[in-house]
Motif scaffolding. Structure first.
Motif, PDB file in Angstrom:
ATOM      1  N   ARG A   7       0.834  -1.206   0.000  1.00 27.94           N
ATOM      2  CA  ARG A   7       0.000   0.000   0.000  1.00 27.94           C
ATOM      3  C   ARG A   7       0.863   1.249   0.000  1.00 27.94           C
ATOM      4  NH1 ARG A   7      -2.067  -5.045   1.508  1.00 27.94           N
ATOM      5  NH2 ARG A   7      -4.320  -4.998   1.165  1.00 27.94           N
ATOM      6  N   ARG A  12      -1.126   8.806   4.629  1.00 27.23           N
ATOM      7  CA  ARG A  12      -1.196   8.552   6.063  1.00 27.23           C
ATOM      8  C   ARG A  12       0.009   9.100   6.823  1.00 27.23           C
ATOM      9  NH1 ARG A  12      -6.253   7.614   7.692  1.00 27.23           N
ATOM     10  NH2 ARG A  12      -7.301   6.136   6.333  1.00 27.23           N
ATOM     11  N   TRP A  23      -6.472   3.276   9.634  1.00 28.26           N
ATOM     12  CA  TRP A  23      -6.735   2.468   8.449  1.00 28.26           C
ATOM     13  C   TRP A  23      -7.652   3.177   7.464  1.00 28.26           C
ATOM     14  CZ3 TRP A  23      -3.543  -1.430   9.277  1.00 28.26           C
ATOM     15  CH2 TRP A  23      -3.300  -1.834  10.601  1.00 28.26           C
ATOM     16  N   ASP A  24      -7.469   2.868   6.163  1.00 25.90           N
ATOM     17  CA  ASP A  24      -8.443   3.310   5.174  1.00 25.90           C
ATOM     18  C   ASP A  24      -9.768   2.581   5.397  1.00 25.90           C
ATOM     19  OD1 ASP A  24      -6.368   4.747   4.084  1.00 25.90           O
ATOM     20  OD2 ASP A  24      -6.028   3.363   2.419  1.00 25.90           O
ATOM     21  N   GLY A  57     -15.024   2.316   6.785  1.00 25.94           N
ATOM     22  CA  GLY A  57     -13.843   2.988   6.286  1.00 25.94           C
ATOM     23  C   GLY A  57     -14.062   4.451   5.943  1.00 25.94           C
ATOM     24  N   VAL A  61     -11.214   8.656   1.074  1.00 25.72           N
ATOM     25  CA  VAL A  61      -9.957   8.019   0.673  1.00 25.72           C
ATOM     26  C   VAL A  61     -10.229   6.859  -0.277  1.00 25.72           C
ATOM     27  CG1 VAL A  61      -8.002   6.636   1.496  1.00 25.72           C
ATOM     28  CG2 VAL A  61      -8.664   8.703   2.725  1.00 25.72           C
ATOM     29  N   LEU A  62     -11.259   6.072   0.007  1.00 29.67           N
ATOM     30  CA  LEU A  62     -11.563   4.901  -0.812  1.00 29.67           C
ATOM     31  C   LEU A  62     -12.034   5.280  -2.210  1.00 29.67           C
ATOM     32  CD1 LEU A  62     -13.309   2.665   1.868  1.00 29.67           C
ATOM     33  CD2 LEU A  62     -10.960   2.558   1.066  1.00 29.67           C
ATOM     34  N   SER A  65      -8.606   5.639  -3.862  1.00 29.56           N
ATOM     35  CA  SER A  65      -7.674   4.506  -3.870  1.00 29.56           C
ATOM     36  C   SER A  65      -8.215   3.291  -4.624  1.00 29.56           C
ATOM     37  CB  SER A  65      -7.361   4.098  -2.423  1.00 29.56           C
ATOM     38  OG  SER A  65      -6.493   2.984  -2.384  1.00 29.56           O
ATOM     39  N   PRO A  68      -6.579  -0.187  -0.937  1.00 29.43           N
ATOM     40  CA  PRO A  68      -6.650   0.475   0.369  1.00 29.43           C
ATOM     41  C   PRO A  68      -5.819  -0.192   1.457  1.00 29.43           C
ATOM     42  CG  PRO A  68      -8.653  -0.778  -0.061  1.00 29.43           C
ATOM     43  CD  PRO A  68      -7.845  -0.813  -1.329  1.00 29.43           C
ATOM     44  N   ILE A  70      -5.798  -1.623   4.809  1.00 31.30           N
ATOM     45  CA  ILE A  70      -6.800  -2.218   5.697  1.00 31.30           C
ATOM     46  C   ILE A  70      -6.120  -2.945   6.845  1.00 31.30           C
ATOM     47  CG2 ILE A  70      -8.472  -2.409   3.822  1.00 31.30           C
ATOM     48  CD1 ILE A  70      -7.832  -5.402   3.665  1.00 31.30           C
ATOM     49  N   SER A  78      -9.510  -2.709  -6.028  1.00 33.25           N
ATOM     50  CA  SER A  78     -10.684  -2.289  -6.781  1.00 33.25           C
ATOM     51  C   SER A  78     -10.932  -3.266  -7.925  1.00 33.25           C
ATOM     52  CB  SER A  78     -10.493  -0.874  -7.341  1.00 33.25           C
ATOM     53  OG  SER A  78      -9.524  -0.872  -8.378  1.00 33.25           O
ATOM     54  N   GLY A 226      -2.835   4.120  -4.976  1.00 35.11           N
ATOM     55  CA  GLY A 226      -2.721   3.511  -3.662  1.00 35.11           C
ATOM     56  C   GLY A 226      -1.742   2.364  -3.613  1.00 35.11           C
TER      57      GLY A 226
END
Length: 240
Positions: A7, A12, A23-24, A57, A61-62, A65, A68, A70, A78, A226
Motif C-alpha cells: 500500500r 497517512r 486504516w483506510d 472505512g 480516501v476509498l 484509492s 486500500p 486495511i 478495486s 494507492g
C-alpha cells in the motif's frame, strides 16, 4: 524485473487528528474471520465467510484509492485494478465481494462490545462503496528453484530456526528446513521460467504474491492508485 506490491501510505504520513483512524478501512468481524486469510490457494473460502465481506472505512480516501490500507492481510483491490491485471493475461483466481460503510456508521453497523455485525441495514448507497473485491489466486505455480533461492542465515537464526548452522552469511532455501520464504528473509529468488512466460500476478507454494514488470507498467499506465511497487531481490548471491 519482478515485484511485490504494497500500500502507498503517503496519505497517512501526517499526524492523526483526534478520533482519526489509522486504516483506510477496518474489517467488521464475522464468525471464523481469524481463519479466513484468503491466501491459501488450496482453500475455497466461499462457504466459510459471509457472501459479502463488510468493512467500515474512510469513503473519501476509498474513492481515490484502488488498493486500500486495511487492518487485515487480504489482497483487497478495486474491480478496476483486477480488470487491468486480467487484461494482460488470464490467470486462475477467485473473488469475494466487499462492502465498506462510512466510519460515521460504525456505532450502527457494529456491536460495540466485540466489533461484529449488528442487524442495522444501510439503505442509502452514498454511505457505502462496493468498488473493492478480495482477490485470491487459486493455482500456485511450481516455478521456484529452491536450490538457487538464497536466504539470510542471520534472519533464520533470529526467527528461532534450529536447523541452521553458523557457517556463512547465507543459505540455500532448499537447505534451510523452513516451509515459507518471505521477502524480508530472502536475498535472492530464482525462478525456473523466464518472466515473459509468467502470468501478471502469480504465487508459488512457498512465497508471497509476485507481479511481473508488464503488470506493474499496466497498473501505472492505467493510473491505479494507492499501490507501491517493490522489486524483489534477484541479484545473484553465492553460498559459501
Amino acid at each position: 524485473m519482478i515485484y511485490t506490491i504494497d500500500r502507498d501510505l503517503s496519505h497517512r504520513i501526517s499526524p492523526l487528528r483526534s478520533g482519526e483512524e489509522n486504516w483506510d478501512a477496518r474489517l467488521v468481524l464475522f464468525d471464523g474471520w481469524e481463519d479466513a486469510g484468503f491466501k491459501n490457494p488450496v482453500i475455497d473460502y466461499t462457504d466459510k465467510v459471509p457472501a459479502v465481506i463488510e468493512f467500515i472505512g474512510d469513503l473519501e480516501v476509498l474513492e481515490w484509492s484502488d488498493f486500500p490500507f486495511i487492518n487485515q492481510d487480504y489482497l483487497m483491490m478495486s474491480r478496476r485494478m483486477l480488470d487491468v491485471l486480467l487484461s494482460i493475461q488470464p490467470f486462475k483466481y477467485r473473488v469475494y465481494p466487499t462492502r465498506v460503510y462510512s466510519y460515521g456508521l460504525e456505532e450502527l453497523v457494529c456491536h460495540s462490545y466485540d466489533g461484529t455485525r449488528s442487524d442495522y441495514q444501510v439503505e442509502e448507497s452514498s454511505l457505502y462503496t462496493e468498488k473493492f473485491v478480495i482477490m485470491q489466486l487459486t493455482e500456485p505455480l511450481n516455478v521456484l528453484d529452491e536450490s538457487k533461492t538464497i536466504l539470510a542465515r542471520s534472519v533464520l537464526q533470529l526467527a528461532g530456526s534450529t536447523d541452521v548452522s553458523n557457517e556463512g552469511d547465507v543459505i540455500a532455501a532448499s537447505e534451510s528446513g523452513i516451509w515459507y520464504y518471505p521477502e524480508s528473509w530472502t536475498k535472492h529468488y530464482e525462478f525456473t521460467r523466464e518472466e515473459k512466460n509468467l502470468p501478471p500476478v502469480f504465487t508459488t507454494p512457498k512465497t508471497p504474491y509476485f507481479y511481473t514488470e508488464v503488470a506493474v507498467r499496466a497498473l501505472e499506465v492505467n493510473n491505479i492508485r494507492g499501490v507501491e511497487f517493490r522489486p524483489i531481490p534477484q541479484k545473484a548471491v553465492t553460498v559459501s
